[in-house]
Structure formats: C-alpha cells, structure tokens
Enzyme design. Structure first.
Site, PDB file in Angstrom:
ATOM      1  CE1 TYR A  83       3.892   3.332   1.926  1.00  0.00           C
ATOM      2  CE2 TYR A  83       5.897   4.647   2.628  1.00  0.00           C
ATOM      3  CZ  TYR A  83       5.600   3.736   1.513  1.00  0.00           C
ATOM      4  OH  TYR A  83       6.437   3.102   0.981  1.00  0.00           O
ATOM      5  CB  THR A 133       9.002   3.105   2.365  1.00  0.00           C
ATOM      6  OG1 THR A 133       9.585   4.275   2.516  1.00  0.00           O
ATOM      7  CG2 THR A 133       8.363   2.575   4.017  1.00  0.00           C
ATOM      8  CG  ASP A 134      12.618   7.277   1.925  1.00  0.00           C
ATOM      9  OD1 ASP A 134      12.023   6.715   1.544  1.00  0.00           O
ATOM     10  OD2 ASP A 134      12.307   8.308   1.603  1.00  0.00           O
ATOM     11  CE1 TYR A 156      -4.080   1.983   1.316  1.00  0.00           C
ATOM     12  CE2 TYR A 156      -2.570   3.314   1.348  1.00  0.00           C
ATOM     13  CZ  TYR A 156      -4.379   2.818   1.281  1.00  0.00           C
ATOM     14  OH  TYR A 156      -4.743   3.292   1.078  1.00  0.00           O
TER      15      TYR A 156
HETATM   16  N1  NAP Z   1       7.226   4.487  -4.502  1.00  0.00           N
HETATM   17  C1  NAP Z   1       8.168   4.634  -3.462  1.00  0.00           C
HETATM   18  O1  NAP Z   1       8.515   5.681  -3.949  1.00  0.00           O
HETATM   19  C2  NAP Z   1       9.056   3.833  -2.500  1.00  0.00           C
HETATM   20  C3  NAP Z   1       9.794   4.215  -1.868  1.00  0.00           C
HETATM   21  C4  NAP Z   1      10.184   4.007  -1.699  1.00  0.00           C
HETATM   22  C5  NAP Z   1      10.083   3.157  -0.900  1.00  0.00           C
HETATM   23  N2  NAP Z   1       9.055   2.229  -1.385  1.00  0.00           N
HETATM   24  C6  NAP Z   1       8.300   0.271  -1.142  1.00  0.00           C
HETATM   25  O2  NAP Z   1       8.751  -0.084  -2.396  1.00  0.00           O
HETATM   26  C7  NAP Z   1       8.838  -1.634  -2.805  1.00  0.00           C
HETATM   27  C8  NAP Z   1       7.738  -1.369  -4.120  1.00  0.00           C
HETATM   28  O3  NAP Z   1       6.941   0.315  -4.647  1.00  0.00           O
HETATM   29  P1  NAP Z   1       6.557   0.206  -5.567  1.00  0.00           P
HETATM   30  O4  NAP Z   1       7.147   1.834  -6.319  1.00  0.00           O
HETATM   31  O5  NAP Z   1       6.952  -0.680  -6.632  1.00  0.00           O
HETATM   32  O6  NAP Z   1       4.908   0.569  -5.854  1.00  0.00           O
HETATM   33  P2  NAP Z   1       3.968   0.594  -6.377  1.00  0.00           P
HETATM   34  O7  NAP Z   1       4.593   0.991  -7.734  1.00  0.00           O
HETATM   35  O8  NAP Z   1       2.656   1.214  -6.041  1.00  0.00           O
HETATM   36  O9  NAP Z   1       3.825  -0.844  -6.762  1.00  0.00           O
HETATM   37  C9  NAP Z   1       2.169  -1.506  -5.317  1.00  0.00           C
HETATM   38  C10 NAP Z   1       1.364  -2.740  -6.105  1.00  0.00           C
HETATM   39  O10 NAP Z   1       1.378  -3.341  -5.248  1.00  0.00           O
HETATM   40  C11 NAP Z   1       0.293  -3.214  -5.592  1.00  0.00           C
HETATM   41  N3  NAP Z   1      -1.131  -3.562  -4.481  1.00  0.00           N
HETATM   42  C12 NAP Z   1      -1.124  -2.646  -3.371  1.00  0.00           C
HETATM   43  N4  NAP Z   1      -2.385  -3.153  -2.873  1.00  0.00           N
HETATM   44  C13 NAP Z   1      -2.076  -4.006  -3.048  1.00  0.00           C
HETATM   45  C14 NAP Z   1      -2.980  -5.052  -2.037  1.00  0.00           C
HETATM   46  N5  NAP Z   1      -3.763  -5.062  -0.819  1.00  0.00           N
HETATM   47  N6  NAP Z   1      -2.867  -5.897  -2.287  1.00  0.00           N
HETATM   48  C15 NAP Z   1      -1.991  -6.675  -3.532  1.00  0.00           C
HETATM   49  N7  NAP Z   1      -1.302  -6.050  -3.951  1.00  0.00           N
HETATM   50  C16 NAP Z   1      -1.684  -4.259  -3.914  1.00  0.00           C
HETATM   51  C17 NAP Z   1       0.023  -2.346  -6.389  1.00  0.00           C
HETATM   52  O11 NAP Z   1      -1.086  -2.789  -7.243  1.00  0.00           O
HETATM   53  P3  NAP Z   1      -2.140  -1.536  -8.248  1.00  0.00           P
HETATM   54  O12 NAP Z   1      -0.442  -1.398  -9.401  1.00  0.00           O
HETATM   55  O13 NAP Z   1      -3.140  -2.570  -8.380  1.00  0.00           O
HETATM   56  O14 NAP Z   1      -2.282  -0.622  -7.126  1.00  0.00           O
HETATM   57  C18 NAP Z   1       1.066  -2.387  -6.967  1.00  0.00           C
HETATM   58  O15 NAP Z   1       1.637  -3.111  -7.908  1.00  0.00           O
HETATM   59  C19 NAP Z   1       6.921  -0.826  -1.847  1.00  0.00           C
HETATM   60  O16 NAP Z   1       7.681  -2.393  -0.781  1.00  0.00           O
HETATM   61  C20 NAP Z   1       7.421   0.698  -1.039  1.00  0.00           C
HETATM   62  O17 NAP Z   1       7.212   0.743  -0.080  1.00  0.00           O
HETATM   63  C21 NAP Z   1       8.761   1.938  -2.808  1.00  0.00           C
END
Ligand code: NAP
Length: 345
Positions: free
Chosen positions: A167, A141-142, A95
């Site tokens: 978050y 995450t940071d 999420y």
């Molecule tokens: N994005 C950032 O800036 C950032 C920064 C630091 C750390 N992170 C971490 O890095 C990791 C990957 O992030 P990302 O940027 O690739 O995130 P993302 O693009 O938002 O992808 C997250 C995925 O999780 C899916 N998801 C959401 N709710 C779900 C649920 N209830 N059940 C199953 N799947 C679900 C989403 O599906 P939908 O596409 O259908 O919504 C999406 O495919 C995560 O752990 C995040 O916390 C991200």
C-alpha cells in the site's frame, strides 16, 4: 521503485515561465471529486453542498470512474471535465485495504500509482483544449515513511520516503506520478482517517465495545487520528488559495493531520471512554480501560507492516495556507456525536 532510496517529494515544474490561468477559479472554484463514496470524498461533497459553501462540486464514485479500468476511467474523467469544467480535481479515490494490498500488488499499483499518471495527462490535455489549467489535489499517506524516526519527532514533507508495504509503495508511486506529470498538483499526506461514514477504526471500536469483554489494541504505533471532515475543510481552504493565478504551475507535497499524537491503544481508550459518557444508555460490554489490553505490533501480526512513528509535521501547510488544525480528540468528539445519534451501520 526502490523503497529504501531517498526521493524528492517536491518538484518544481520544468516550465516556470508558464503561470496558472483559470478565470473560473478567481470567482468560485469548481471541484471534480473522485472517490465520492469514500470517507474523505463524502466529507468533501457534504461540505461543498452545504448552503454557505462557495464551491461548485461534482462527485464521481468508484462505479462512475473506476481507476483500475484505464479506458472507462479515461472516458469518465474526460466527459466530466468537458461538461463540468473543473478548476480542480480532488482525488479521494484510492485502494486503501492495507493488508489485502499485500495479495493484490498489481491492482493497488494501478489504482494508487498508474492512475495518477493518467489523471495528470488527462487534466493537462483538457487544460490545453480549454486554455484553462486544472489543478490536482491528491491525498497520500504516512505509510510512505518506514516510521523509524524516534517517536516525538514528526516527519517533514521533504524527509526521505521508505514505504515498507505494498500500500505505502503504491501510494508513493502515485506521488511520483503526479510529480512527474504535466498538471499542477498538490499532494496532502494524512494519517489515521476516521469518519461517521464508511469503514474505520472508530466504528470498529464502537461495535467491539458493545460486543466483546476484552480488546487487544496495538500500543507501539504513534500517529494523529484525523477526521475526514478536518481533511475536507483543509482541502477547501487550500483550493481557494491554490494555485495563485500568478504562480508557475508546480508540484508540491505537504502534510495535513489533526493536532496531537496518540497510539492506537490510546485512541481506542479515548473512543470508548467518550462514547460511554455520550451514550450511557447503550449496552456497553467494555466498561473500563482495564478491559483494553495494550499489545505490540508483533503480537498483533498484521499481514502488512505499519510505521511505528506516523507523526507528520504540518507546519508548512499551516503557514502556507493559514490553516488551523483541530486536535484529534475534538474531531473525534464531533464524529462520535453524529455516530451515536444513529444505529451503527
Ligand atoms: N483511511 C486512512 O486511514 C488513510 C490514512 C492515510 C491516508 N489516506 C488516504 O486518504 C485518501 C482518502 O482515504 P479514505 O479514508 O477516504 O479512503 P476510503 O474511505 O477507503 O475511500 C476510498 C474510495 O476510493 C474508492 N475506490 C477504491 N478502489 C477504487 C477504484 N479502483 N476506482 C475508483 N474508486 C475506487 C472506494 O470505493 P468503494 O467505497 O466502492 O470501495 C472509496 O469510495 C486516500 O488517498 C488514502 O490513501 C487514508
């Protein structure tokens, strides 16, 4: 959870007499990727499916394995483990709607926290049945830090955590669930993820840079923009080396982000400057850095608090796995070249 109290981020397994055993891993890692539709999940699948990849991969999207529905999630993961027999589960599902999480704390905690406890149990149960360990690589995450360290000093993996928003707290709960769970796990904390796929800051800037006359961007938050491809490459290098067959199963937290540091304002200026040079034929409305105003976090007034300092020290990860990290500007260039070659979605 008390967010202000320091907590251990690396926990050794209680049973250190047990060593990691997975005969499949010695040959070709078999990766079950959760969150296959997200930025990192998509990069993992794309890299694993390239012709020269040494990986077998199976990706599950949100609809196939919904982390917010324990029964469906449990049966989907159990079925995938039985049929695909992964050596590793890479959990890129999360999420990630930072502001919306303030209104949906229970959902955020279920997806980012409790589901990880369930996943660790599921992997351990199936490992026991198949006499073969399954290791979990998870992303965090940071935002588990409050960002109060002076800018210029990066957070170490063992620094005390103090997440401020829902978050960050939910992601920290996921780290703890894995640390306390029965399966070997490695948590990679990363920051400011961007990609040519999905929703992210780079794509927003490209859209606004072709529609607005002036942008206001936060200039008092510092971190390392990191491409999902860089994270996926690092992850694939890691799973080829971890866990070592002779290692006792353990739970560890490490950091991985691109080299270099900037502010969101600096990032925005660089995105648009590079994009104008890469695609001068597009109808840019932001044509100079003067149109991008630097503002403070309090002026922006986002619903969820963000750390002022998001810098992550990755030296342990580099040393442990012999990784070389790209600079964020190099990673940005690669993504922009791909993004600007197609209509903006
Ligand atoms: N994005 C950032 O800036 C950032 C920064 C630091 C750390 N992170 C971490 O890095 C990791 C990957 O992030 P990302 O940027 O690739 O995130 P993302 O693009 O938002 O992808 C997250 C995925 O999780 C899916 N998801 C959401 N709710 C779900 C649920 N209830 N059940 C199953 N799947 C679900 C989403 O599906 P939908 O596409 O259908 O919504 C999406 O495919 C995560 O752990 C995040 O916390 C991200």
């Amino acid at each position: 959870m008390t967010p202000k109290s320091p907590a251990p981020t690396a926990v050794e397994a209680a049973d250190s007499s047990r060593t990691f055993s997975n005969p499949l891993q010695a040959s070709r890692p078999r990766l079950l990727v959760l969150g296959a539709g997200g930025q990192v999940g998509n990069s993992l699948l794309r890299l694993c499916q390239s012709a020269d990849s040494p990986m077998h991969v199976l990706g599950l999207t949100r609809s196939q394995a919904p982390l917010d529905q324990p029964d469906l999630f449990g049966s989907a993961v159990a079925q995938a483990i039985e049929s695909f027999k992964p050596s590793h589960i890479l959990n890129a599902a999360a999420y990630t709607a930072v502001d919306q999480a303030e209104k949906e704390p229970e959902l955020a905690h279920r997806v980012n926290g409790q589901a990880l406890a369930q996943l660790s149990e599921l992997a351990a149960q199936h490992s026991a049945q198949a006499s073969q360990d399954i290791a979990i690589l998870h992303y965090s995450t940071d935002y588990v830090f409050d960002g109060q360290k002076p800018v210029g000093q990066a957070y170490q993996p063992k620094d005390p955590t103090a997440p401020e928003g829902v978050y960050g707290k939910s992601k920290y709960a996921g780290e703890q669930a894995l640390a306390q769970g029965p399966s070997p796990s490695l948590v990679l904390r990363t920051s400011w993820v961007f990609s040519d796929h999905g929703r992210n800051f780079v794509k927003t800037m490209l859209r606004l840079g072709q529609s607005q006359q002036e942008l206001r961007v936060v200039a008092d938050q510092w971190g390392a923009p990191t491409s999902s491809d860089a994270i996926a490459r690092a992850s694939l290098a890691i799973v080829q080396q971890w866990p070592k067959p002779s290692q006792a199963p353990s739970n560890q937290v490490l950091h991985f982000c691109c080299e270099g540091t900037t502010s969101w304002h600096g990032f925005a200026c660089d995105i648009l400057d590079r994009s104008r040079r890469l695609a001068p034929e597009l109808a840019w409305t932001i044509t100079s850095a003067q149109q991008i105003k630097a503002i403070t976090s309090s002026e922006f007034a986002a619903p969820a608090p963000r750390p002022a300092n998001s810098q992550l020290d990755c030296s342990l990860t580099e040393k442990q796995f012999g990784l070389k990290r790209p600079h964020w500007s190099e990673a940005l260039n690669d993504v922009l070249v791909r993004l600007l070659a197609k209509p903006l979605g």
